[in-house]
Write an enzyme that holds these catalytic residues in place. Structure first.
Site, PDB file in Angstrom:
ATOM      1  N   LYS A 283       0.831  -1.210   0.000  1.00 32.21           N
ATOM      2  CA  LYS A 283       0.000   0.000   0.000  1.00 32.21           C
ATOM      3  C   LYS A 283       0.867   1.262   0.000  1.00 32.21           C
ATOM      4  O   LYS A 283       0.628   2.224  -0.747  1.00 32.21           O
ATOM      5  CB  LYS A 283      -0.939  -0.038   1.208  1.00 32.21           C
ATOM      6  CG  LYS A 283      -1.667   1.241   1.491  1.00 32.21           C
ATOM      7  CD  LYS A 283      -2.608   1.586   0.356  1.00 32.21           C
ATOM      8  CE  LYS A 283      -3.027   3.025   0.450  1.00 32.21           C
ATOM      9  NZ  LYS A 283      -4.424   3.215   0.579  1.00 32.21           N
TER      10      LYS A 283
ATOM     11  N   CYS B 183      -3.536  10.841   1.785  1.00 32.83           N
ATOM     12  CA  CYS B 183      -2.886   9.559   1.498  1.00 32.83           C
ATOM     13  C   CYS B 183      -1.530   9.771   0.854  1.00 32.83           C
ATOM     14  O   CYS B 183      -0.498   9.440   1.425  1.00 32.83           O
ATOM     15  CB  CYS B 183      -3.781   8.750   0.561  1.00 32.83           C
ATOM     16  SG  CYS B 183      -5.468   8.671   1.151  1.00 32.83           S
TER      17      CYS B 183
HETATM   18  N1  SAJ Z   1      -2.139  14.936  -8.572  1.00 31.35           N
HETATM   19  C1  SAJ Z   1      -1.295  15.691  -9.363  1.00 31.35           C
HETATM   20  N2  SAJ Z   1      -0.965  15.232 -10.613  1.00 31.35           N
HETATM   21  C2  SAJ Z   1      -1.458  14.039 -11.103  1.00 31.35           C
HETATM   22  C3  SAJ Z   1      -2.319  13.258 -10.273  1.00 31.35           C
HETATM   23  C4  SAJ Z   1      -2.638  13.743  -9.017  1.00 31.35           C
HETATM   24  O1  SAJ Z   1      -0.829  16.773  -8.976  1.00 31.35           O
HETATM   25  O2  SAJ Z   1      -1.128  13.687 -12.249  1.00 31.35           O
HETATM   26  C5  SAJ Z   1      -2.501  15.418  -7.216  1.00 31.35           C
HETATM   27  C6  SAJ Z   1      -4.006  15.648  -7.022  1.00 31.35           C
HETATM   28  O3  SAJ Z   1      -4.399  16.885  -7.509  1.00 31.35           O
HETATM   29  C7  SAJ Z   1      -4.122  15.546  -5.507  1.00 31.35           C
HETATM   30  C8  SAJ Z   1      -3.050  14.491  -5.154  1.00 31.35           C
HETATM   31  O4  SAJ Z   1      -2.190  14.402  -6.280  1.00 31.35           O
HETATM   32  O5  SAJ Z   1      -3.774  16.762  -4.883  1.00 31.35           O
HETATM   33  C9  SAJ Z   1      -3.606  13.114  -4.830  1.00 31.35           C
HETATM   34  O6  SAJ Z   1      -4.654  12.775  -5.720  1.00 31.35           O
HETATM   35  P1  SAJ Z   1      -4.812  11.320  -6.371  1.00 31.35           P
HETATM   36  O7  SAJ Z   1      -5.993  11.338  -7.252  1.00 31.35           O
HETATM   37  O8  SAJ Z   1      -3.526  10.907  -6.984  1.00 31.35           O
HETATM   38  O9  SAJ Z   1      -4.987  10.354  -5.131  1.00 31.35           O
HETATM   39  P2  SAJ Z   1      -5.944  10.266  -3.816  1.00 31.35           P
HETATM   40  O10 SAJ Z   1      -5.173  10.824  -2.671  1.00 31.35           O
HETATM   41  O11 SAJ Z   1      -7.307  10.813  -4.053  1.00 31.35           O
HETATM   42  O12 SAJ Z   1      -6.083   8.659  -3.684  1.00 31.35           O
HETATM   43  C10 SAJ Z   1      -4.916   7.852  -3.629  1.00 31.35           C
HETATM   44  C11 SAJ Z   1      -5.070   6.688  -4.627  1.00 31.35           C
HETATM   45  N3  SAJ Z   1      -3.798   6.009  -4.782  1.00 31.35           N
HETATM   46  C12 SAJ Z   1      -3.241   5.784  -6.016  1.00 31.35           C
HETATM   47  O13 SAJ Z   1      -3.766   6.135  -7.049  1.00 31.35           O
HETATM   48  C13 SAJ Z   1      -1.937   5.027  -6.041  1.00 31.35           C
HETATM   49  C14 SAJ Z   1      -6.143   5.727  -4.122  1.00 31.35           C
HETATM   50  O14 SAJ Z   1      -6.223   4.566  -4.962  1.00 31.35           O
HETATM   51  C15 SAJ Z   1      -5.823   5.283  -2.684  1.00 31.35           C
HETATM   52  O15 SAJ Z   1      -6.806   4.384  -2.177  1.00 31.35           O
HETATM   53  C16 SAJ Z   1      -5.824   6.538  -1.829  1.00 31.35           C
HETATM   54  O16 SAJ Z   1      -4.752   7.382  -2.300  1.00 31.35           O
HETATM   55  C17 SAJ Z   1      -5.605   6.115  -0.388  1.00 31.35           C
HETATM   56  O17 SAJ Z   1      -6.591   6.060   0.376  1.00 31.35           O
HETATM   57  O18 SAJ Z   1      -4.467   5.781  -0.022  1.00 31.35           O
END
Ligand code: SAJ
Length: 421
Positions: free
Chosen positions: A212, A266
């Site tokens: 994870k 996360c």
């Molecule tokens: N972000 C960027 N650029 C990108 C993608 C995301 O700047 O290309 C930023 C987003 O704007 C945000 C942050 O990253 O601020 C996190 O967003 P996210 O959509 O990547 O992830 P979370 O935090 O909503 O959810 C993640 C997910 N993990 C992965 O995709 C590996 C989800 O599957 C997990 O279950 C969750 O963390 C968790 O609970 O750990």
């Protein structure tokens, strides 16, 4: 042994949907939370969090009598722990909520029970739980001393669902199942099979914990690469979004998108759980965190330069009457969750550091969070487009992507997501 009653400890973004899923399969579920407001809301058949489709599932589960919420644990055949694991000073993991959950369930445990840790946790936490539980219940045996013959089975099965898509992903995603013994894993698979349609893959507890953390760290490192590129391209006068889309045409390159920083509870937290255990080795993971955490400060610098440019071009104006509109407060697009949001941090810093008037457009909220009340004005998109001198795009919500770009023509823009290029 079939599971007649399942208890879920922690009824937040993961615990409540998980509890509702089991209840929707006609299993009796006892949800436990220390928050009386959450418990009362759920018992009315309502929800205290925002997640598409969840309200109807909870409402049906409560009405059919399969789901109830309480503040003190009651006996059950399986306990799923889904409580927060934040970090404290120096980015050290804070396991207090898990420890409290163990102490809360210990008095009601009985021979044959299964305990599953779902919270994202540093490596070794499942074993640590077993120690806490055996100290609290010396009359019961646990896997660290009794292996397959233990009275209580313990496993780690991390949640991996994406906020906003929880209901679909809970059912469809594969689950990594790390039992303390093969029997613990097998029972854990039996439990999730009740509603999970994805594959249930068995490993040990430590590997499941690390899996994870690795998933979220991998994403963090990829985003840090994109954010670092955005700084490099800014210096070299190259459009980073065009650059990334070109590089991504290579069949084996897949760069993520830069932005104002990484938010949520996360991706910005979990990599530190690896760093705290192995600080010497986790160099890239730590640097990625630092790169992403420093991006909001860089954006604020860009905004300050834009204000200077505005005043140079409009010498009759002074800083105090500049209207600067921040578009978006959430931590990512198309959700209302403002927690750990870089957009919130940037907006808040602007109100403290700059004399300008700060306006906010956030289509997903109805009122301002307490931290911004009396410091900014929450306004509609159209109003912002009419009155703002400078627009700062902080979140790529769908409403902002669809905007007629002609309406932005006379504005100075700071577009942190590259949607108005
Ligand atoms: N972000 C960027 N650029 C990108 C993608 C995301 O700047 O290309 C930023 C987003 O704007 C945000 C942050 O990253 O601020 C996190 O967003 P996210 O959509 O990547 O992830 P979370 O935090 O909503 O959810 C993640 C997910 N993990 C992965 O995709 C590996 C989800 O599957 C997990 O279950 C969750 O963390 C968790 O609970 O750990």
């Amino acid at each position: 042994m079939p599971f007649k009653t399942i208890s879920v400890i922690g009824l937040g973004y993961i615990g409540l949907p998980t509890a509702a899923m089991f209840a929707s399969r006609k299993i009796n579920v006892i949800g436990v939370d220390i928050n009386q407001h959450a418990v009362d809301t759920i018992n009315r058949g309502e929800i205290h969090i925002v997640e598409p489709e969840l309200d109807a599932i909870v409402s049906r589960a409560v009405a059919s009598g399969h789901l109830k919420a309480v503040t003190t644990p009651e006996p059950a055949d399986a306990f799923l722990i889904a409580v927060p694991t934040p970090f404290k000073e120096e980015y050290q993991p804070d396991l207090t909520y898990i420890e409290s959950a163990c102490h809360a369930i210990a008095p009601v445990l009985k021979k044959g029970d299964l305990i599953i840790l779902e919270s994202t946790s540093p490596v070794g936490t499942t074993e640590q739980m077993a120690q806490w539980l055996s100290a609290a219940r010396p009359d019961l045996s646990f896997p660290q001393t009794h292996g397959e013959d233990a009275d209580i089975n313990l496993a780690h099965c991390p949640e991996r669902v994406l906020p906003g898509h929880v209901v679909r992903e809970l059912v469809a995603n594969d689950r990594v199942i790390g039992g303390m013994t093969p029997k613990c894993s097998a029972r854990c698979v039996d439990l999730y099979r009740i509603f999970v349609e994805g594959e249930c893959i068995i490993t040990n507890a430590r590997t499941a914990e690390m899996a994870k953390l690795t998933e979220n760290s991998s994403r963090d490192v990829s985003i840090a690469f994109a954010n670092e590129l955005s700084l490099i391209c800014d210096k070299l006068d190259i459009d980073v979004w065009e650059l990334i889309s070109l590089a991504n045409r290579h069949p084996r390159v897949n760069i993520l998108q830069p932005g104002p920083g990484v938010g949520g509870h996360c991706i910005a937290v979990d990599p530190w759980f690896i760093v705290s255990k192995t600080p010497e080795e986790a160099r890239l993971i730590r640097t990625a965190r630092e790169v992403n955490d420093s991006k909001p400060e860089w954006v604020i610098g860009k905004i300050k330069t834009t204000i200077t440019d505005f005043l140079l071009a409009n010498p009759q104006r002074n800083a105090a009457d500049i209207k600067l509109a921040c578009f978006g407060l959430a931590f990512k697009p198309d959700i209302d969750d403002l927690r750990e949001s870089p957009a919130m941090a940037i907006t808040s810093a602007l109100t403290k550091e700059l004399p300008v008037q700060v306006l906010v457009v956030e289509p997903n909220i109805e009122s301002l969070p307490a931290a911004l009340v009396n410091r900014v004005e929450l306004i509609e998109t159209d109003t912002a487009l009419n009155i703002a001198d400078i627009i700062v795009l902080l979140v790529d919500h769908k409403e902002f992507k669809l905007l007629d770009k002609a309406l932005l023509q006379n504005k100075l823009l700071v577009d942190t997501k590259g949607i108005w290029r």
